[in-house]
Every structure is written in structure tokens, then in C-alpha cells.
Design a protein around this motif. Structure first.
Motif, PDB file in Angstrom:
ATOM      1  N   MET A  63      13.110  39.773   0.372  1.00  0.00           N
ATOM      2  CA  MET A  63      14.154  39.245   1.256  1.00  0.00           C
ATOM      3  C   MET A  63      15.145  38.392   0.451  1.00  0.00           C
ATOM      4  O   MET A  63      16.347  38.463   0.669  1.00  0.00           O
ATOM      5  CB  MET A  63      13.539  38.443   2.402  1.00  0.00           C
ATOM      6  CG  MET A  63      12.726  39.286   3.371  1.00  0.00           C
ATOM      7  SD  MET A  63      13.691  40.535   4.259  1.00  0.00           S
ATOM      8  CE  MET A  63      14.516  39.524   5.471  1.00  0.00           C
ATOM      9  N   VAL A  64      14.641  37.614  -0.488  1.00  0.00           N
ATOM     10  CA  VAL A  64      15.513  36.811  -1.361  1.00  0.00           C
ATOM     11  C   VAL A  64      16.428  37.743  -2.160  1.00  0.00           C
ATOM     12  O   VAL A  64      17.624  37.481  -2.311  1.00  0.00           O
ATOM     13  CB  VAL A  64      14.678  35.923  -2.309  1.00  0.00           C
ATOM     14  CG1 VAL A  64      15.566  35.236  -3.343  1.00  0.00           C
ATOM     15  CG2 VAL A  64      13.871  34.902  -1.520  1.00  0.00           C
ATOM     16  N   ASP A  65      15.865  38.859  -2.628  1.00  0.00           N
ATOM     17  CA  ASP A  65      16.647  39.811  -3.420  1.00  0.00           C
ATOM     18  C   ASP A  65      17.834  40.378  -2.646  1.00  0.00           C
ATOM     19  O   ASP A  65      18.833  40.776  -3.254  1.00  0.00           O
ATOM     20  CB  ASP A  65      15.767  40.960  -3.908  1.00  0.00           C
ATOM     21  CG  ASP A  65      14.772  40.518  -4.978  1.00  0.00           C
ATOM     22  OD1 ASP A  65      14.993  39.459  -5.611  1.00  0.00           O
ATOM     23  OD2 ASP A  65      13.774  41.243  -5.178  1.00  0.00           O
ATOM     24  N   ARG A  66      17.761  40.400  -1.325  1.00  0.00           N
ATOM     25  CA  ARG A  66      18.853  40.947  -0.506  1.00  0.00           C
ATOM     26  C   ARG A  66      20.148  40.140  -0.621  1.00  0.00           C
ATOM     27  O   ARG A  66      21.225  40.679  -0.432  1.00  0.00           O
ATOM     28  CB  ARG A  66      18.455  40.996   0.971  1.00  0.00           C
ATOM     29  CG  ARG A  66      17.406  42.020   1.304  1.00  0.00           C
ATOM     30  CD  ARG A  66      17.186  42.031   2.795  1.00  0.00           C
ATOM     31  NE  ARG A  66      16.197  43.003   3.204  1.00  0.00           N
ATOM     32  CZ  ARG A  66      15.900  43.261   4.465  1.00  0.00           C
ATOM     33  NH1 ARG A  66      16.504  42.617   5.444  1.00  0.00           N
ATOM     34  NH2 ARG A  66      14.980  44.156   4.757  1.00  0.00           N
ATOM     35  N   LEU A  85      20.475  37.224  -3.093  1.00  0.00           N
ATOM     36  CA  LEU A  85      20.571  36.362  -4.270  1.00  0.00           C
ATOM     37  C   LEU A  85      21.751  36.695  -5.164  1.00  0.00           C
ATOM     38  O   LEU A  85      22.532  35.812  -5.525  1.00  0.00           O
ATOM     39  CB  LEU A  85      19.267  36.405  -5.068  1.00  0.00           C
ATOM     40  CG  LEU A  85      19.188  35.429  -6.232  1.00  0.00           C
ATOM     41  CD1 LEU A  85      19.376  33.998  -5.765  1.00  0.00           C
ATOM     42  CD2 LEU A  85      17.841  35.575  -6.947  1.00  0.00           C
ATOM     43  N   GLU A  86      21.933  37.960  -5.522  1.00  0.00           N
ATOM     44  CA  GLU A  86      23.008  38.301  -6.454  1.00  0.00           C
ATOM     45  C   GLU A  86      24.387  38.271  -5.802  1.00  0.00           C
ATOM     46  O   GLU A  86      25.371  37.938  -6.455  1.00  0.00           O
ATOM     47  CB  GLU A  86      22.734  39.643  -7.118  1.00  0.00           C
ATOM     48  CG  GLU A  86      21.614  39.578  -8.141  1.00  0.00           C
ATOM     49  CD  GLU A  86      21.742  38.430  -9.143  1.00  0.00           C
ATOM     50  OE1 GLU A  86      22.839  38.233  -9.708  1.00  0.00           O
ATOM     51  OE2 GLU A  86      20.754  37.715  -9.360  1.00  0.00           O
ATOM     52  N   LYS A  87      24.475  38.600  -4.521  1.00  0.00           N
ATOM     53  CA  LYS A  87      25.789  38.565  -3.863  1.00  0.00           C
ATOM     54  C   LYS A  87      26.182  37.152  -3.447  1.00  0.00           C
ATOM     55  O   LYS A  87      27.342  36.883  -3.184  1.00  0.00           O
ATOM     56  CB  LYS A  87      25.840  39.514  -2.666  1.00  0.00           C
ATOM     57  CG  LYS A  87      25.139  39.034  -1.427  1.00  0.00           C
ATOM     58  CD  LYS A  87      25.406  39.972  -0.263  1.00  0.00           C
ATOM     59  CE  LYS A  87      24.815  39.397   1.020  1.00  0.00           C
ATOM     60  NZ  LYS A  87      25.267  40.058   2.200  1.00  0.00           N
ATOM     61  N   GLY A  88      25.210  36.254  -3.409  1.00  0.00           N
ATOM     62  CA  GLY A  88      25.493  34.890  -2.979  1.00  0.00           C
ATOM     63  C   GLY A  88      25.924  33.988  -4.125  1.00  0.00           C
ATOM     64  O   GLY A  88      25.806  34.329  -5.293  1.00  0.00           O
ATOM     65  N   THR A  89      26.421  32.823  -3.758  1.00  0.00           N
ATOM     66  CA  THR A  89      26.769  31.777  -4.717  1.00  0.00           C
ATOM     67  C   THR A  89      25.651  30.749  -4.678  1.00  0.00           C
ATOM     68  O   THR A  89      25.287  30.269  -3.607  1.00  0.00           O
ATOM     69  CB  THR A  89      28.114  31.116  -4.345  1.00  0.00           C
ATOM     70  OG1 THR A  89      29.117  32.124  -4.265  1.00  0.00           O
ATOM     71  CG2 THR A  89      28.516  30.080  -5.378  1.00  0.00           C
ATOM     72  N   MET A  90      25.101  30.447  -5.849  1.00  0.00           N
ATOM     73  CA  MET A  90      23.973  29.530  -5.937  1.00  0.00           C
ATOM     74  C   MET A  90      24.395  28.193  -6.529  1.00  0.00           C
ATOM     75  O   MET A  90      25.197  28.141  -7.469  1.00  0.00           O
ATOM     76  CB  MET A  90      22.860  30.127  -6.804  1.00  0.00           C
ATOM     77  CG  MET A  90      21.692  29.184  -7.037  1.00  0.00           C
ATOM     78  SD  MET A  90      20.444  29.895  -8.121  1.00  0.00           S
ATOM     79  CE  MET A  90      19.205  30.231  -6.894  1.00  0.00           C
ATOM     80  N   TYR A  91      23.838  27.143  -5.958  1.00  0.00           N
ATOM     81  CA  TYR A  91      24.041  25.790  -6.473  1.00  0.00           C
ATOM     82  C   TYR A  91      22.681  25.132  -6.662  1.00  0.00           C
ATOM     83  O   TYR A  91      21.765  25.362  -5.871  1.00  0.00           O
ATOM     84  CB  TYR A  91      24.863  24.940  -5.497  1.00  0.00           C
ATOM     85  CG  TYR A  91      26.264  25.456  -5.304  1.00  0.00           C
ATOM     86  CD1 TYR A  91      27.279  25.138  -6.204  1.00  0.00           C
ATOM     87  CD2 TYR A  91      26.568  26.282  -4.229  1.00  0.00           C
ATOM     88  CE1 TYR A  91      28.562  25.634  -6.029  1.00  0.00           C
ATOM     89  CE2 TYR A  91      27.851  26.779  -4.048  1.00  0.00           C
ATOM     90  CZ  TYR A  91      28.837  26.451  -4.954  1.00  0.00           C
ATOM     91  OH  TYR A  91      30.103  26.943  -4.789  1.00  0.00           O
TER      92      TYR A  91
END
Length: 147
Positions: A26-29, A31-37
Motif C-alpha cells: 500500500m505504501v508503494d502505491r 511513495l514514488e508519486k508523492g512528495t516526502m518530508y
């Protein structure tokens, strides 16, 4: 204390990400398209991942605070950072969570109000039952905050 964007090797924070979303697929769905802080106070205390959901909505897909540092304001600091940083681009900050006695009151204290539910989200999308504080999570509860 500082908050920085992470653009590479986001999976290095997987143990923290799995605190908020315990199924890695679910995280993989998002993680890459999101912006992480990540929020650092000597070391990493908290993290979050946000995505653009269209219609001026920014969604918090994952927010987690290291268990030893929960209750110290790090989660609220990240939410306030997002609200300020994205105020010119988005009108709504939203988050989806389970009907948990821990998380829903936290978001309400941060200025979020209930918006809508997605019935059976957790039972339909996770390969095992998810429990928080002894309560099985079934529906996804969306909360929103105007920014």
C-alpha cells in the motif's frame, strides 16, 4: 529542528512509513508519486508523504512520528508546515485514516473536520485485518482542513 524534502531513496524510511501504513504494498502505491518530508531534531523524528489529488486538494498519504517521540508536537509541526508551504497552491489539506481513538482526535486537534468515508476500505485493500487500540479498522475516514 528542520524539515527537509526527500527526493531519493525514500524507502530508507520504510520502518517509519510502516508505522502509519503497515502494508508495504500500500505504501508503494503512493511513495514514488508523492512528495516526502522528514522532520529532524538531531535525528529523524517524523515523516510525511503528500500527493496532489486535483481540485486544489493536497492529501497526506502517510504521516508518522517515531514512537519514542510521539506526543511532543512533531506531527502537528509537520501538518502546520504543510499548511503554510502549500497554502498558495491548494485550498484543502486532507487525510484518510481509520476510525481510531488515537488518530481521529489528533487530526481534529490539528484543525481537521470529518468530510466523508469510504466503506470497507481497510477490509477490501489490505491482506490482513488492521487493528489500532484494539479496534478493527474497516472504513476509511476522510478529514479535511482548509488552508
Amino acid at each position: 529542528m528542520r524539515i527537509r524534502e526527500v527526493n531519493e531513496n525514500k524507502k530508507q524510511f520504510i520502518s517509519l512509513l510502516l508505522l502509519a501504513d503497515e502494508q508495504e504494498s500500500m505504501v508503494d502505491r503512493y511513495l514514488e508519486k508523492g512528495t516526502m518530508y522528514v522532520l529532524e531534531d538531531n535525528d529523524v523524528k517524523a515523516e510525511c508523504v503528500v500527493t496532489d489529488e486535483g481540485n486544489e486538494i493536497l492529501e497526506i498519504k502517510n504521516i508518522a512520528v517515531d514512537p519514542e517521540n510521539q506526543g511532543k508536537g512533531y506531527g502537528k509541526t509537520l501538518i502546520d508546515f504543510l499548511a503554510i508551504k502549500y497554502a498558495d497552491e491548494y485550498s484543502i489539506l486532507q487525510v484518510g485514516t481509520g476510525e481510531s481513538p488515537l488518530t481521529v482526535p489528533f487530526y481534529e486537534k490539528c484543525g481537521f473536520v470529518r468530510s466523508h468515508n469510504i466503506p470497507n476500505f481497510f477490509t477490501d485493500n489490505y491482506d490482513h485485518p488492521i487493528y489500532e487500540c484494539g479496534v478493527q479498522l474497516i472504513d476509511m475516514v476522510y478529514l479535511q482542513r482548509h488552508i
